[in-house]
Design an enzyme around this catalytic site. Structure first.
Site, mmCIF file in Angstrom:
data_model
loop_
_atom_site.group_PDB
_atom_site.id
_atom_site.type_symbol
_atom_site.label_atom_id
_atom_site.label_comp_id
_atom_site.label_asym_id
_atom_site.label_seq_id
_atom_site.Cartn_x
_atom_site.Cartn_y
_atom_site.Cartn_z
ATOM 1 N N SER A 117 2.391 58.577 1.223
ATOM 2 C CA SER A 117 1.764 59.032 2.471
ATOM 3 C C SER A 117 1.106 60.381 2.312
ATOM 4 O O SER A 117 0.334 60.793 3.164
ATOM 5 C CB SER A 117 2.827 59.200 3.556
ATOM 6 O OG SER A 117 3.539 58.032 3.766
ATOM 7 N N HIS A 138 -3.009 53.491 0.274
ATOM 8 C CA HIS A 138 -2.162 53.891 1.402
ATOM 9 C C HIS A 138 -2.332 52.944 2.584
ATOM 10 O O HIS A 138 -3.305 53.039 3.329
ATOM 11 C CB HIS A 138 -2.504 55.348 1.792
ATOM 12 C CG HIS A 138 -1.638 55.903 2.872
ATOM 13 N ND1 HIS A 138 -2.077 56.851 3.770
ATOM 14 C CD2 HIS A 138 -0.347 55.633 3.204
ATOM 15 C CE1 HIS A 138 -1.088 57.140 4.599
ATOM 16 N NE2 HIS A 138 -0.037 56.416 4.283
ATOM 17 N N GLU A 150 -6.212 53.521 3.177
ATOM 18 C CA GLU A 150 -6.870 54.695 2.575
ATOM 19 C C GLU A 150 -6.775 54.510 1.064
ATOM 20 O O GLU A 150 -5.678 54.291 0.542
ATOM 21 C CB GLU A 150 -6.130 55.977 2.943
ATOM 22 C CG GLU A 150 -6.520 56.586 4.256
ATOM 23 C CD GLU A 150 -5.797 57.918 4.498
ATOM 24 O OE1 GLU A 150 -6.468 58.908 4.787
ATOM 25 O OE2 GLU A 150 -4.564 57.955 4.408
ATOM 26 N N ASN A 188 -2.543 61.399 7.452
ATOM 27 C CA ASN A 188 -1.367 62.203 7.780
ATOM 28 C C ASN A 188 -1.666 63.690 7.932
ATOM 29 O O ASN A 188 -0.897 64.414 8.537
ATOM 30 C CB ASN A 188 -0.264 61.946 6.758
ATOM 31 C CG ASN A 188 0.388 60.613 7.036
ATOM 32 O OD1 ASN A 188 0.618 60.264 8.195
ATOM 33 N ND2 ASN A 188 0.645 59.830 6.004
HETATM 34 P P1 NAI Z 1 11.902 52.759 3.403
HETATM 35 O O1 NAI Z 1 12.978 53.787 3.460
HETATM 36 O O2 NAI Z 1 11.810 51.727 4.476
HETATM 37 O O3 NAI Z 1 11.958 51.965 1.995
HETATM 38 C C1 NAI Z 1 11.993 52.582 0.764
HETATM 39 C C2 NAI Z 1 12.621 51.598 -0.212
HETATM 40 O O4 NAI Z 1 12.445 52.091 -1.546
HETATM 41 C C3 NAI Z 1 14.121 51.400 0.001
HETATM 42 O O5 NAI Z 1 14.412 50.031 0.133
HETATM 43 C C4 NAI Z 1 14.733 52.003 -1.269
HETATM 44 O O6 NAI Z 1 15.934 51.355 -1.670
HETATM 45 C C5 NAI Z 1 13.614 51.791 -2.265
HETATM 46 N N1 NAI Z 1 13.706 52.625 -3.465
HETATM 47 C C6 NAI Z 1 14.096 53.925 -3.561
HETATM 48 N N2 NAI Z 1 14.041 54.335 -4.856
HETATM 49 C C7 NAI Z 1 13.605 53.270 -5.587
HETATM 50 C C8 NAI Z 1 13.356 53.064 -6.968
HETATM 51 N N3 NAI Z 1 13.560 54.021 -7.856
HETATM 52 N N4 NAI Z 1 12.926 51.840 -7.369
HETATM 53 C C9 NAI Z 1 12.719 50.849 -6.479
HETATM 54 N N5 NAI Z 1 12.940 50.996 -5.137
HETATM 55 C C10 NAI Z 1 13.376 52.193 -4.700
HETATM 56 O O7 NAI Z 1 10.536 53.584 3.289
HETATM 57 P P2 NAI Z 1 9.046 53.131 3.708
HETATM 58 O O8 NAI Z 1 8.797 53.546 5.104
HETATM 59 O O9 NAI Z 1 8.850 51.724 3.316
HETATM 60 O O10 NAI Z 1 8.169 54.099 2.796
HETATM 61 C C11 NAI Z 1 7.914 53.804 1.434
HETATM 62 C C12 NAI Z 1 6.708 54.597 0.956
HETATM 63 O O11 NAI Z 1 5.573 54.265 1.776
HETATM 64 C C13 NAI Z 1 6.863 56.111 1.041
HETATM 65 O O12 NAI Z 1 6.170 56.716 -0.030
HETATM 66 C C14 NAI Z 1 6.182 56.437 2.367
HETATM 67 O O13 NAI Z 1 5.708 57.748 2.424
HETATM 68 C C15 NAI Z 1 5.036 55.436 2.344
HETATM 69 N N6 NAI Z 1 4.480 55.104 3.651
HETATM 70 C C16 NAI Z 1 5.285 54.975 4.736
HETATM 71 C C17 NAI Z 1 4.749 54.654 5.977
HETATM 72 C C18 NAI Z 1 5.629 54.514 7.168
HETATM 73 O O14 NAI Z 1 5.120 54.426 8.304
HETATM 74 N N7 NAI Z 1 6.941 54.454 7.017
HETATM 75 C C19 NAI Z 1 3.302 54.442 6.163
HETATM 76 C C20 NAI Z 1 2.541 54.531 4.921
HETATM 77 C C21 NAI Z 1 3.112 54.881 3.730
#
Ligand code: NAI
Length: 281
Positions: A117, A138, A150, A188
Site C-alpha cells: 500500500s 496495488h 495502481e 494512500n
Molecule cells: P491481512 O492481514 O488480511 O493478510 C496478510 C496475510 O499475509 C496473512 O494471512 C498472513 O498470515 C500472511 N503472511 C504474513 N507473512 C507472510 C509470509 N512471510 N509469507 C506468506 N504469507 C504471509 O492483510 P491484507 O489487508 O490482506 O494486506 C496485505 C497487503 O496488501 C499489505 O501489504 C497491505 O498493505 C496491502 N493492501 C491492503 C489493503 C487493505 O485495504 N487492507 C488495500 C491494498 C493493499
C-alpha cells in the site's frame, strides 16, 4: 503467462487469487499456515457462491474457477510461477525477505510484483538481482469489486514488465493507473491523511465515531465513513502506511496516538472483530 502465485491469503491475497482465477489463470495461493490458506479459500468460495445466487455466474463455472486454485505453504512453489503477486503484511523486513527468497527460487522470466500500500518498490526491488522485473500492483479492497489497480514503477522497472502488468490488469477487468514510486503512491497519500485526521477528531473528543462517519457520508457523499473504512482496511495496515508517509514526507503525516493504542490493543478493525466499531455484537 499461465501461473500466478499469490503470497498471503488475507483479505487482499484472497481477492487477488479470485480475480486471477476468474481471468483464467492457474493460481497458487500461499500463506505461512495451511489454516490461513483455507480461510482465504473459503472466503473466495463464499464470494463465488453469492455470484451464483445472484445469477452472475453458473455453478459449473464456479467449480472450474475454484479448480484453478491450488494451496501452498512453501515459497518453493514459486518455482512454477510466471508471476508472483505478494500480498503479505505491510512490513518492509517481511517483504524484503520474501523477495530475496523469490529471486533465488523463481525462473529467470518470472515477474515479481507487490500489492504493498505504501512501501517503496525500488527498495523492495533492491532485495533481488532482477530489479527490472519488480513492480507494484496495488489492488483496492475489496478486490473483486473495486476497479482500480495502481501500477507502480520502481526505479529500474522495465517498460516490457510494465506493459505485461498493464495488460494483465485489463484482463482481470481492472482499470490500471500508472504511478511513479513515492510513499503511499497516489491512493494512500491522499486517503490516509483523511483517515488519520478523522482519528484525531475522535481522539480530541470533537465528535463520536458515528458522527464523524455520518458527516463524511452525508456531507461529502462518501460511500462509507473514514473510521469504518479504516476498520475495513485493517488498523495495523493503516498505521504501517501512516508511518511510511510520516517517515518519507514529514510531520503532517504523524500517526494519531489513538491509532497506535488500538493497534497495540490488537484492535485491528473488522478482521479482528473490534476497531472503531464492534463487529462481535
Ligand atoms: P491481512 O492481514 O488480511 O493478510 C496478510 C496475510 O499475509 C496473512 O494471512 C498472513 O498470515 C500472511 N503472511 C504474513 N507473512 C507472510 C509470509 N512471510 N509469507 C506468506 N504469507 C504471509 O492483510 P491484507 O489487508 O490482506 O494486506 C496485505 C497487503 O496488501 C499489505 O501489504 C497491505 O498493505 C496491502 N493492501 C491492503 C489493503 C487493505 O485495504 N487492507 C488495500 C491494498 C493493499
Amino acid at each position: 503467462m499461465k501461473t500466478i502465485m499469490v503470497i498471503g491469503s488475507g483479505q487482499m491475497g484472497g481477492g487477488i487469487a479470485q480475480v486471477a482465477a476468474q481471468a483464467g489463470y492457474s493460481v497458487i495461493l500461499n500463506d505461512i499456515k495451511e489454516e490461513f490458506v483455507n480461510r482465504g479459500l473459503s472466503i473466495i468460495e463464499k464470494n463465488l457462491r453469492r455470484n451464483v445466487e445472484k445469477g452472475k455466474l453458473n455453478g459449473p463455472d464456479m467449480e472450474i474457477i475454484l479448480g484453478r486454485i491450488t494451496k501452498s505453504v512453501s515459497l518453493q512453489d514459486a518455482a512454477l510461477a510466471d508471476l508472483v503477486i505478494e500480498a503479505a503484511v505491510e512490513n518492509m523486513k517481511v517483504k524484503a525477505q520474501i523477495f530475496s527468497q523469490l529471486d533465488v527460487i523463481c525462473p529467470e522470466h518470472t515477474i515479481l510484483s507487490t500489492n504493498t500500500s505504501s512501501l517503496p518498490i525500488t527498495e523492495i526491488a533492491a532485495s533481488t538481482k532482477r530489479p527490472e522485473k519488480v513492480i507494484g500492483m496495488h489492488f483496492m479492497n475489496p478486490v473483486p469489486v473495486m476497479k482500480l489497480v495502481e501500477i507502480i514503477r520502481g526505479l529500474a522497472t522495465s517498460d516490457e514488465v510494465y506493459k505485461t502488468i498493464e495488460e494483465l490488469s485489463l484482463e482481470m477487468g481492472k482499470i490500471p493507473v500508472e504511478v511513479n514510486d513515492a510513499p503511499g503512491f497516489i491512493s494512500n497519500r491522499v486517503l490516509i491523511p483523511m483517515i488519520n485526521e478523522a482519528i484525531y477528531t475522535l481522539y480530541e473528543g470533537i465528535a463520536t465515531v458515528e458522527a464523524i462517519d455520518n458527516v463524511m457520508k452525508l456531507g461529502m457523499n462518501h460511500p462509507m465513513g473514514p473510521l469504518a473504512l479504516a476498520d475495513l482496511i485493517g488498523l495495523d495496515t493503516v498505521l504501517s502506511i501512516c508511518e511510511v508517509l510520516h517517515e518519507g514526507l514529514g510531520d503532517k503525516y504523524r500517526p494519531c496516538p489513538l491509532l497506535r493504542k488500538y493497534v497495540k490493543a490488537g484492535w485491528y478493525g473488522k478482521k479482528s472483530g473490534r476497531g472503531f466499531y464492534n463487529y462481535n455484537s
